[in-house]
Design an enzyme around this catalytic site. Structure first.
Site, PDB file in Angstrom:
ATOM      1  N   LEU A  10       0.814  -1.209   0.000  1.00  0.00           N
ATOM      2  CA  LEU A  10       0.000   0.000   0.000  1.00  0.00           C
ATOM      3  C   LEU A  10       0.853   1.267   0.000  1.00  0.00           C
ATOM      4  O   LEU A  10       0.350   2.355  -0.305  1.00  0.00           O
ATOM      5  CB  LEU A  10      -0.941   0.025   1.208  1.00  0.00           C
ATOM      6  N   SER A  11       2.107   1.147   0.328  1.00  0.00           N
ATOM      7  CA  SER A  11       3.011   2.304   0.421  1.00  0.00           C
ATOM      8  C   SER A  11       3.543   2.686  -0.944  1.00  0.00           C
ATOM      9  O   SER A  11       4.164   1.869  -1.637  1.00  0.00           O
ATOM     10  CB  SER A  11       4.170   1.970   1.358  1.00  0.00           C
ATOM     11  N   SER A  12       3.346   3.934  -1.339  1.00  0.00           N
ATOM     12  CA  SER A  12       3.848   4.405  -2.623  1.00  0.00           C
ATOM     13  C   SER A  12       5.371   4.288  -2.732  1.00  0.00           C
ATOM     14  O   SER A  12       5.875   3.734  -3.717  1.00  0.00           O
ATOM     15  CB  SER A  12       3.401   5.853  -2.852  1.00  0.00           C
TER      16      SER A  12
END
Length: 213
Positions: A10-12
């Site tokens: 989920l982390s860019s």
């Protein structure tokens, strides 16, 4: 030893590191660290990275974090001059775009999404939206001058910025005023690992939109 990538989809920034690993074309052991469950604060992970941030790599005992540092390190180590050019001026442009993402674009995206996910904010404030659109205007301008963000070939700068843009797209941002970004983003489908990136971005976007309801 196989490279270890401590990753949260989920982390860019973590997705940028993941795509960098795929683009360089090396095998990696992907170890999921769930930030929503605060697994980055576990004793075992803090021993690896005292700053306890994701992404982090362990390359045969050499530990490095920050997605852009990871991308540049891997491209240089494995001779991928196409991704991170050795030519001084071309590399300077790539670096400028990386720093633009770090200091200007991604912080605006985070300023909108973080309060919604973690602080109970239920709306996107107009001033934050306007601020992000200013930065998107700069990116749109860059992409009016070349096919990719730092020239006519895809580089680590495209990988980093693609991760950022996919995040804000997944939230449902209006890109109609930025046709050059839309065209470039279609080209980003050729980035190795891009579809995995999109899956992670979608999960992030779903979480943000749910909190806006």
């Amino acid at each position: 030893m196989v490279l270890k990538l401590y990753h949260f989809p989920l982390s860019s920034p973590s997705r940028a590191a993941y795509m960098s690993v795929k683009a360089v074309g090396i095998p990696a052991d992907i170890i999921i660290v769930d930030l929503l469950k605060k697994e980055q604060l576990s004793e075992s992970f803090v021993k690896i990275n005292p700053q306890h941030c994701i992404p982090t790599i362990d390359d045969d005992g050499f530990v490095l974090w920050e997605s852009k540092a990871i991308a540049c390190y891997l491209a240089e180590k494995h001779g991928r001059d196409d991704l991170y050019p050795k030519d001084l001026k071309r590399r300077a442009v790539v670096n400028q775009r990386l720093y633009y993402d770090s200091s200007m674009l991604y912080p605006r995206i985070r300023a909108i999404n973080y309060p919604i996910l973690f602080q109970g904010v239920k709306e996107i404030k107009k001033e934050l939206a306007d601020d992000l659109n200013v930065q998107l205007g700069f990116l749109n301008h860059y992409l009016g001058e070349s096919k990719w963000v730092a020239g006519d070939e895809m580089t680590v700068a495209d990988i980093a910025i693609a991760a950022s843009i996919s995040t804000v797209m997944a939230v449902g941002w209006d890109f109609s005023a930025f046709p050059n970004i839309q065209k470039w983003f279609s080209n980003c489908e050729t980035i190795p690992g891009f579809q995995d990136n999109m899956e992670g971005a979608k999960k992030f976007g779903d979480a943000v939109r749910k909190n806006l309801e």
